[in-house]
Design a protein around this motif. Structure first.
Motif, PDB file in Angstrom:
ATOM      1  N   THR A  47     -51.273  29.927  16.715  1.00 34.47           N
ATOM      2  CA  THR A  47     -52.701  30.237  16.913  1.00 34.47           C
ATOM      3  C   THR A  47     -53.597  29.341  16.072  1.00 34.47           C
ATOM      4  N   PRO A  61     -57.730  30.468  11.664  1.00 31.21           N
ATOM      5  CA  PRO A  61     -59.105  30.857  12.053  1.00 31.21           C
ATOM      6  C   PRO A  61     -60.178  30.269  11.143  1.00 31.21           C
ATOM      7  N   LEU A 119     -56.347  38.308  12.549  1.00 29.88           N
ATOM      8  CA  LEU A 119     -56.125  37.990  13.958  1.00 29.88           C
ATOM      9  C   LEU A 119     -56.135  39.259  14.783  1.00 29.88           C
ATOM     10  N   TYR A 120     -56.917  39.272  15.821  1.00 34.59           N
ATOM     11  CA  TYR A 120     -57.038  40.455  16.663  1.00 34.59           C
ATOM     12  C   TYR A 120     -56.257  40.291  17.969  1.00 34.59           C
ATOM     13  N   SER A 161     -54.324  37.131  20.768  1.00 33.79           N
ATOM     14  CA  SER A 161     -54.037  35.739  21.152  1.00 33.79           C
ATOM     15  C   SER A 161     -53.314  35.741  22.490  1.00 33.79           C
ATOM     16  N   VAL A 189     -58.044  32.973  21.560  1.00 26.45           N
ATOM     17  CA  VAL A 189     -57.706  33.531  20.245  1.00 26.45           C
ATOM     18  C   VAL A 189     -58.955  34.220  19.687  1.00 26.45           C
ATOM     19  N   GLY A 204     -60.448  36.847  16.463  1.00 28.19           N
ATOM     20  CA  GLY A 204     -60.197  37.418  15.142  1.00 28.19           C
ATOM     21  C   GLY A 204     -61.138  38.576  14.840  1.00 28.19           C
TER      22      GLY A 204
END
Length: 387
Positions: free
Chosen positions: A317, A320, A330-331, A333, A350, A352
Protein backbone atom coordinates in the motif's frame (compact mmCIF):
# COMPACT_ATOMS: atom_id res chain seq x y z
CA UNK A 1 74.52 -68.65 -88.62
CA UNK A 2 71.44 -70.86 -88.63
CA UNK A 3 71.81 -71.51 -84.92
CA UNK A 4 72.03 -67.78 -84.21
CA UNK A 5 68.97 -67.09 -86.34
CA UNK A 6 67.01 -69.84 -84.62
CA UNK A 7 68.04 -68.49 -81.26
CA UNK A 8 66.92 -64.98 -82.23
CA UNK A 9 63.60 -66.29 -83.52
CA UNK A 10 63.08 -68.18 -80.25
CA UNK A 11 63.73 -65.03 -78.25
CA UNK A 12 61.31 -63.02 -80.40
CA UNK A 13 58.69 -65.76 -80.06
CA UNK A 14 59.10 -65.83 -76.28
CA UNK A 15 58.77 -62.06 -76.06
CA UNK A 16 55.73 -62.14 -78.35
CA UNK A 17 54.08 -64.87 -76.28
CA UNK A 18 54.79 -62.92 -73.10
CA UNK A 19 53.34 -59.76 -74.63
CA UNK A 20 50.23 -61.62 -75.77
CA UNK A 21 49.75 -63.06 -72.29
CA UNK A 22 50.31 -59.64 -70.71
CA UNK A 23 47.87 -57.98 -73.09
CA UNK A 24 45.32 -60.73 -72.51
CA UNK A 25 45.56 -60.28 -68.74
CA UNK A 26 45.37 -56.50 -69.08
CA UNK A 27 42.21 -56.80 -71.16
CA UNK A 28 40.79 -59.30 -68.69
CA UNK A 29 41.39 -56.96 -65.73
CA UNK A 30 39.94 -54.01 -67.67
CA UNK A 31 36.86 -56.06 -68.59
CA UNK A 32 36.46 -57.26 -65.01
CA UNK A 33 36.67 -53.70 -63.67
CA UNK A 34 33.99 -52.46 -66.07
CA UNK A 35 31.72 -55.45 -65.40
CA UNK A 36 32.20 -55.06 -61.63
CA UNK A 37 31.17 -51.41 -61.82
CA UNK A 38 28.03 -52.38 -63.74
CA UNK A 39 27.28 -55.07 -61.16
CA UNK A 40 27.71 -52.52 -58.35
CA UNK A 41 25.21 -50.19 -60.05
CA UNK A 42 22.75 -53.06 -60.36
CA UNK A 43 23.14 -53.94 -56.67
CA UNK A 44 22.41 -50.32 -55.65
CA UNK A 45 19.09 -50.73 -57.47
CA UNK A 46 18.44 -53.94 -55.52
CA UNK A 47 19.06 -52.09 -52.28
CA UNK A 48 16.49 -49.46 -53.27
CA UNK A 49 13.89 -52.13 -53.96
CA UNK A 50 14.57 -53.85 -50.62
CA UNK A 51 14.30 -50.51 -48.80
CA UNK A 52 10.80 -50.01 -50.23
CA UNK A 53 9.85 -53.65 -49.64
CA UNK A 54 10.60 -53.32 -45.92
CA UNK A 55 7.42 -51.26 -45.62
CA UNK A 56 5.54 -52.92 -48.49
CA UNK A 57 6.59 -56.59 -48.94
CA UNK A 58 4.23 -57.00 -51.90
CA UNK A 59 6.81 -55.12 -54.02
CA UNK A 60 9.10 -58.17 -53.99
CA UNK A 61 8.84 -60.24 -57.20
CA UNK A 62 7.41 -63.72 -56.67
CA UNK A 63 9.77 -65.58 -59.01
CA UNK A 64 13.28 -65.35 -60.41
CA UNK A 65 14.12 -62.23 -62.41
CA UNK A 66 16.62 -62.28 -65.30
CA UNK A 67 18.88 -59.51 -66.54
CA UNK A 68 18.46 -55.90 -65.40
CA UNK A 69 15.44 -54.50 -67.24
CA UNK A 70 12.99 -55.61 -64.54
CA UNK A 71 14.51 -53.04 -62.12
CA UNK A 72 13.79 -50.12 -64.45
CA UNK A 73 10.80 -47.77 -64.46
CA UNK A 74 7.50 -49.40 -65.49
CA UNK A 75 7.49 -47.22 -68.61
CA UNK A 76 10.75 -48.72 -69.91
CA UNK A 77 10.36 -52.42 -69.18
CA UNK A 78 10.43 -52.54 -65.38
CA UNK A 79 7.96 -54.31 -63.11
CA UNK A 80 4.59 -52.53 -62.91
CA UNK A 81 4.98 -52.23 -59.12
CA UNK A 82 8.34 -50.43 -59.34
CA UNK A 83 8.80 -46.78 -58.47
CA UNK A 84 7.80 -44.35 -61.18
CA UNK A 85 11.47 -43.49 -61.72
CA UNK A 86 12.61 -47.12 -61.37
CA UNK A 87 15.58 -48.44 -59.38
CA UNK A 88 18.14 -48.28 -62.21
CA UNK A 89 18.15 -45.83 -65.15
CA UNK A 90 16.22 -46.74 -68.29
CA UNK A 91 19.45 -46.64 -70.26
CA UNK A 92 21.25 -49.06 -67.93
CA UNK A 93 22.33 -52.24 -69.75
CA UNK A 94 24.22 -54.06 -67.00
CA UNK A 95 27.36 -54.89 -68.99
CA UNK A 96 28.31 -57.89 -71.12
CA UNK A 97 27.68 -60.47 -68.39
CA UNK A 98 24.15 -59.40 -67.42
CA UNK A 99 22.12 -61.05 -70.19
CA UNK A 100 21.95 -64.41 -71.84
CA UNK A 101 21.44 -67.95 -70.56
CA UNK A 102 23.97 -67.59 -67.77
CA UNK A 103 23.38 -63.88 -67.15
CA UNK A 104 22.06 -62.21 -64.01
CA UNK A 105 19.45 -64.35 -62.22
CA UNK A 106 17.93 -62.76 -59.10
CA UNK A 107 15.70 -64.40 -56.49
CA UNK A 108 14.20 -63.03 -53.26
CA UNK A 109 13.37 -64.46 -49.86
CA UNK A 110 11.67 -62.87 -46.87
CA UNK A 111 11.16 -63.96 -43.27
CA UNK A 112 7.64 -62.77 -42.43
CA UNK A 113 8.36 -63.00 -38.70
CA UNK A 114 11.47 -60.78 -38.66
CA UNK A 115 10.94 -58.96 -42.00
CA UNK A 116 14.47 -59.97 -43.04
CA UNK A 117 14.72 -59.66 -46.81
CA UNK A 118 17.45 -61.13 -49.00
CA UNK A 119 18.12 -60.75 -52.72
CA UNK A 120 20.52 -63.23 -54.31
CA UNK A 121 21.95 -62.63 -57.80
CA UNK A 122 24.31 -65.02 -59.60
CA UNK A 123 25.78 -65.41 -63.10
CA UNK A 124 28.66 -67.18 -64.89
CA UNK A 125 31.45 -65.25 -66.62
CA UNK A 126 32.60 -66.44 -70.10
CA UNK A 127 35.24 -69.10 -70.55
CA UNK A 128 38.36 -68.47 -72.64
CA UNK A 129 36.54 -69.50 -75.79
CA UNK A 130 33.69 -67.09 -75.03
CA UNK A 131 31.19 -69.70 -73.86
CA UNK A 132 29.66 -69.71 -70.39
CA UNK A 133 29.19 -73.38 -69.71
CA UNK A 134 28.99 -73.99 -65.97
CA UNK A 135 30.85 -77.12 -64.95
CA UNK A 136 33.89 -76.89 -67.18
CA UNK A 137 37.01 -75.71 -65.36
CA UNK A 138 38.76 -72.75 -66.94
CA UNK A 139 41.48 -70.78 -65.17
CA UNK A 140 40.69 -67.60 -67.10
CA UNK A 141 37.03 -67.71 -66.05
CA UNK A 142 38.07 -68.35 -62.45
CA UNK A 143 40.38 -65.31 -62.40
CA UNK A 144 37.89 -63.15 -64.28
CA UNK A 145 35.17 -63.92 -61.70
CA UNK A 146 37.55 -62.99 -58.88
CA UNK A 147 38.38 -59.64 -60.48
CA UNK A 148 34.68 -58.86 -61.11
CA UNK A 149 33.93 -59.43 -57.43
CA UNK A 150 36.87 -57.26 -56.31
CA UNK A 151 35.76 -54.45 -58.61
CA UNK A 152 32.16 -54.59 -57.40
CA UNK A 153 33.10 -54.66 -53.71
CA UNK A 154 35.56 -51.79 -54.11
CA UNK A 155 32.61 -49.47 -54.76
CA UNK A 156 31.50 -49.90 -51.18
CA UNK A 157 34.29 -47.54 -50.12
CA UNK A 158 32.18 -44.76 -51.62
CA UNK A 159 30.17 -43.26 -48.70
CA UNK A 160 27.24 -42.58 -51.03
CA UNK A 161 26.90 -46.32 -51.65
CA UNK A 162 27.51 -47.72 -48.19
CA UNK A 163 28.21 -51.31 -47.16
CA UNK A 164 25.12 -53.26 -48.02
CA UNK A 165 26.08 -56.39 -49.97
CA UNK A 166 28.56 -59.20 -50.19
CA UNK A 167 29.95 -60.90 -53.28
CA UNK A 168 31.78 -64.19 -53.86
CA UNK A 169 33.52 -65.78 -56.84
CA UNK A 170 33.62 -69.44 -57.98
CA UNK A 171 31.09 -70.60 -55.38
CA UNK A 172 27.69 -72.36 -55.44
CA UNK A 173 24.51 -70.33 -55.91
CA UNK A 174 23.65 -70.77 -52.21
CA UNK A 175 27.04 -69.57 -50.88
CA UNK A 176 27.28 -67.11 -48.01
CA UNK A 177 31.08 -67.04 -47.77
CA UNK A 178 34.09 -67.15 -50.12
CA UNK A 179 35.46 -70.36 -51.63
CA UNK A 180 37.57 -72.23 -49.10
CA UNK A 181 40.35 -73.10 -51.54
CA UNK A 182 42.84 -70.99 -53.52
CA UNK A 183 41.75 -69.16 -56.66
CA UNK A 184 43.93 -71.38 -58.80
CA UNK A 185 42.25 -74.52 -57.46
CA UNK A 186 39.53 -76.36 -59.30
CA UNK A 187 36.03 -75.16 -58.21
CA UNK A 188 34.52 -77.59 -60.70
CA UNK A 189 30.96 -76.78 -61.67
CA UNK A 190 31.27 -73.40 -59.92
CA UNK A 191 34.08 -72.13 -62.18
CA UNK A 192 33.42 -68.52 -63.16
CA UNK A 193 30.24 -68.15 -61.10
CA UNK A 194 29.69 -64.84 -59.27
CA UNK A 195 27.21 -64.68 -56.39
CA UNK A 196 25.96 -61.40 -54.88
CA UNK A 197 23.91 -61.31 -51.67
CA UNK A 198 21.96 -58.19 -50.62
CA UNK A 199 19.87 -58.04 -47.46
CA UNK A 200 18.50 -55.57 -44.94
CA UNK A 201 20.49 -56.84 -41.96
CA UNK A 202 21.95 -53.95 -39.88
CA UNK A 203 25.49 -55.14 -40.58
CA UNK A 204 24.90 -54.74 -44.33
CA UNK A 205 24.03 -51.06 -44.46
CA UNK A 206 26.21 -48.17 -43.39
CA UNK A 207 23.06 -46.15 -42.60
CA UNK A 208 21.88 -48.75 -40.09
CA UNK A 209 25.06 -48.96 -38.00
CA UNK A 210 24.50 -48.53 -34.25
CA UNK A 211 28.10 -48.14 -33.10
CA UNK A 212 28.36 -44.48 -34.15
CA UNK A 213 31.45 -44.99 -36.28
CA UNK A 214 29.80 -44.12 -39.59
CA UNK A 215 28.29 -40.75 -40.46
CA UNK A 216 25.45 -40.22 -42.88
CA UNK A 217 26.76 -37.81 -45.52
CA UNK A 218 23.43 -36.97 -47.17
CA UNK A 219 19.95 -35.82 -46.17
CA UNK A 220 17.60 -38.49 -44.87
CA UNK A 221 14.83 -38.85 -47.45
CA UNK A 222 12.53 -41.68 -46.41
CA UNK A 223 10.40 -41.48 -49.57
CA UNK A 224 7.17 -40.96 -47.59
CA UNK A 225 8.01 -43.91 -45.33
CA UNK A 226 7.73 -43.86 -41.54
CA UNK A 227 10.51 -44.14 -38.98
CA UNK A 228 9.41 -46.75 -36.45
CA UNK A 229 10.91 -47.86 -33.10
CA UNK A 230 13.49 -45.06 -32.97
CA UNK A 231 14.90 -44.59 -29.46
CA UNK A 232 16.37 -41.09 -29.41
CA UNK A 233 16.62 -38.14 -31.77
CA UNK A 234 19.05 -35.27 -31.38
CA UNK A 235 18.98 -32.27 -33.72
CA UNK A 236 21.17 -29.19 -33.79
CA UNK A 237 18.92 -27.27 -36.19
CA UNK A 238 15.16 -26.89 -36.63
CA UNK A 239 12.65 -29.73 -36.56
CA UNK A 240 9.77 -29.08 -38.94
CA UNK A 241 6.56 -31.08 -38.58
CA UNK A 242 3.95 -30.57 -41.29
CA UNK A 243 1.54 -33.09 -39.80
CA UNK A 244 0.90 -33.90 -36.15
CA UNK A 245 3.16 -34.18 -33.12
CA UNK A 246 1.95 -36.91 -30.79
CA UNK A 247 3.48 -37.86 -27.43
CA UNK A 248 2.13 -41.11 -26.01
CA UNK A 249 2.41 -42.19 -22.40
CA UNK A 250 4.64 -45.20 -21.92
CA UNK A 251 6.65 -47.14 -19.41
CA UNK A 252 9.66 -44.83 -19.52
CA UNK A 253 10.77 -42.51 -16.75
CA UNK A 254 9.11 -39.42 -18.22
CA UNK A 255 5.80 -41.14 -18.93
CA UNK A 256 5.19 -39.49 -22.28
CA UNK A 257 6.11 -35.94 -21.20
CA UNK A 258 7.07 -33.45 -23.91
CA UNK A 259 9.74 -31.19 -22.40
CA UNK A 260 10.08 -27.77 -24.05
CA UNK A 261 12.72 -25.81 -22.16
CA UNK A 262 12.23 -22.44 -23.87
CA UNK A 263 8.48 -22.45 -24.35
CA UNK A 264 6.17 -23.23 -27.26
CA UNK A 265 5.11 -20.82 -30.00
CA UNK A 266 2.07 -22.09 -31.92
CA UNK A 267 -0.88 -20.68 -33.83
CA UNK A 268 -3.17 -23.26 -32.29
CA UNK A 269 -2.73 -25.68 -29.40
CA UNK A 270 -5.31 -28.33 -28.48
CA UNK A 271 -4.98 -29.78 -24.96
CA UNK A 272 -7.14 -32.82 -24.27
CA UNK A 273 -6.05 -32.86 -20.64
CA UNK A 274 -4.32 -30.34 -18.45
CA UNK A 275 -2.19 -30.70 -15.35
CA UNK A 276 -1.47 -28.61 -12.27
CA UNK A 277 1.34 -26.52 -13.75
CA UNK A 278 -0.62 -25.67 -16.90
CA UNK A 279 -3.87 -24.90 -15.07
CA UNK A 280 -2.06 -22.53 -12.72
CA UNK A 281 0.03 -20.97 -15.44
CA UNK A 282 0.02 -17.21 -15.95
CA UNK A 283 -0.28 -15.69 -19.39
CA UNK A 284 1.46 -12.49 -18.33
CA UNK A 285 2.46 -10.84 -15.04
CA UNK A 286 3.52 -7.21 -14.47
CA UNK A 287 4.28 -5.04 -11.46
CA UNK A 288 3.13 -1.39 -11.49
CA UNK A 289 4.45 1.12 -8.94
CA UNK A 290 2.66 4.22 -7.72
CA UNK A 291 -0.87 5.23 -6.89
CA UNK A 292 -1.92 6.18 -10.42
CA UNK A 293 -4.47 4.34 -12.55
CA UNK A 294 -3.24 2.23 -15.47
CA UNK A 295 -4.61 1.04 -18.80
CA UNK A 296 -3.79 -2.67 -19.15
CA UNK A 297 -4.27 -4.02 -22.73
CA UNK A 298 -6.19 -7.27 -23.04
CA UNK A 299 -4.35 -10.31 -24.45
CA UNK A 300 -5.36 -11.71 -27.83
CA UNK A 301 -7.46 -14.76 -26.97
CA UNK A 302 -9.09 -15.22 -30.39
CA UNK A 303 -7.74 -18.79 -30.67
CA UNK A 304 -8.42 -19.69 -27.03
CA UNK A 305 -12.13 -19.01 -26.53
CA UNK A 306 -11.86 -15.20 -26.83
CA UNK A 307 -12.26 -14.83 -23.07
CA UNK A 308 -9.44 -12.75 -21.58
CA UNK A 309 -9.16 -12.48 -17.82
CA UNK A 310 -7.29 -10.32 -15.34
CA UNK A 311 -6.28 -10.55 -11.69
CA UNK A 312 -5.00 -7.50 -9.85
CA UNK A 313 -3.90 -7.15 -6.24
CA UNK A 314 -1.94 -4.77 -4.07
CA UNK A 315 1.49 -6.05 -3.16
CA UNK A 316 2.16 -2.95 -1.05
CA UNK A 317 0.00 0.00 0.00
CA UNK A 318 2.96 2.30 0.31
CA UNK A 319 3.38 4.83 3.15
CA UNK A 320 0.37 7.11 3.79
CA UNK A 321 2.56 9.84 5.23
CA UNK A 322 5.40 9.70 2.75
CA UNK A 323 5.01 13.37 1.77
CA UNK A 324 3.46 14.74 4.97
CA UNK A 325 0.78 13.86 7.48
CA UNK A 326 -2.26 12.30 5.76
CA UNK A 327 -3.72 9.62 8.06
CA UNK A 328 -3.10 7.77 11.30
CA UNK A 329 -4.05 4.22 10.32
CA UNK A 330 -4.87 2.19 7.21
CA UNK A 331 -8.60 1.80 6.79
CA UNK A 332 -9.09 0.09 3.41
CA UNK A 333 -6.98 -1.07 0.42
CA UNK A 334 -8.18 -2.59 -2.83
CA UNK A 335 -7.72 -2.50 -6.60
CA UNK A 336 -10.65 -1.50 -8.81
CA UNK A 337 -10.76 -2.91 -12.34
CA UNK A 338 -13.06 -1.46 -15.01
CA UNK A 339 -13.58 -2.82 -18.52
CA UNK A 340 -12.54 -0.32 -21.18
CA UNK A 341 -13.16 -2.51 -24.26
CA UNK A 342 -9.70 -3.37 -25.58
CA UNK A 343 -8.16 -2.69 -22.17
CA UNK A 344 -8.81 -2.75 -18.45
CA UNK A 345 -8.56 0.37 -16.32
CA UNK A 346 -6.78 -0.60 -13.10
CA UNK A 347 -6.93 1.84 -10.19
CA UNK A 348 -5.49 1.29 -6.71
CA UNK A 349 -7.77 2.48 -3.88
CA UNK A 350 -6.09 3.11 -0.51
CA UNK A 351 -7.84 4.95 2.34
CA UNK A 352 -6.57 5.85 5.78
CA UNK A 353 -8.30 6.79 9.05
CA UNK A 354 -7.39 10.23 10.42
CA UNK A 355 -8.05 11.39 13.96
CA UNK A 356 -8.10 15.10 14.87
CA UNK A 357 -8.78 16.90 18.17
CA UNK A 358 -10.89 19.96 17.52
CA UNK A 359 -12.59 22.50 19.74
CA UNK A 360 -16.29 22.91 19.42
CA UNK A 361 -17.51 25.76 21.67
CA UNK A 362 -16.40 24.74 25.13
CA UNK A 363 -15.78 21.08 24.22
CA UNK A 364 -12.76 19.17 22.89
CA UNK A 365 -13.93 16.68 20.27
CA UNK A 366 -12.05 13.72 18.74
CA UNK A 367 -13.03 13.82 15.07
CA UNK A 368 -12.57 10.82 12.76
CA UNK A 369 -12.36 11.07 8.94
CA UNK A 370 -11.40 8.94 5.91
CA UNK A 371 -8.57 10.17 3.73
CA UNK A 372 -7.61 8.92 0.24
CA UNK A 373 -3.94 8.02 0.02
CA UNK A 374 -2.00 8.31 -3.24
CA UNK A 375 1.23 6.70 -2.14
CA UNK A 376 3.97 6.66 -4.80
CA UNK A 377 5.50 3.54 -3.19
CA UNK A 378 2.37 1.44 -3.74
CA UNK A 379 2.91 -1.75 -5.81
CA UNK A 380 0.22 -3.44 -7.89
CA UNK A 381 0.53 -7.02 -9.24
CA UNK A 382 -1.43 -7.49 -12.49
CA UNK A 383 -1.78 -10.93 -14.11
CA UNK A 384 -3.48 -11.48 -17.49
CA UNK A 385 -4.48 -14.78 -19.07
CA UNK A 386 -6.84 -16.38 -21.57
CA UNK A 387 -9.47 -18.30 -19.67
Amino acid sequence: MLIASAFAIAIIAAVLIGFIRFEDRRQMVSTARAEGEQLGQFVIGLRGLIADAQAEPALLPAGAQHGVNWLKAPTCGGLPTNRVEGYVPCGFAGGRFATGTNGYRTTFSRNALTNEIEARTHFVVPRFDGSRSAGATNKRAILLAEHVVQSAKSQQSNPNNGTFFNAFANVPETANSPHNVAVTSDPGANSGRVVVVVNNAPSHDIFLRTDGTNKMLANLDMGNRSIANALDGRFQGDVRVEGRVQVDSGLTVKQGIADFQDGVVANELLLTSIGKHASEGIYDAQIYSGGNEYQIPKPNCAQAGNNPGIYAALQSTGTPNQYGYVADALYESRVDVMDGGSYWLVRPMVQGMRFDLVRQANDIVLRRSLQSVNASAARILVMRRCR
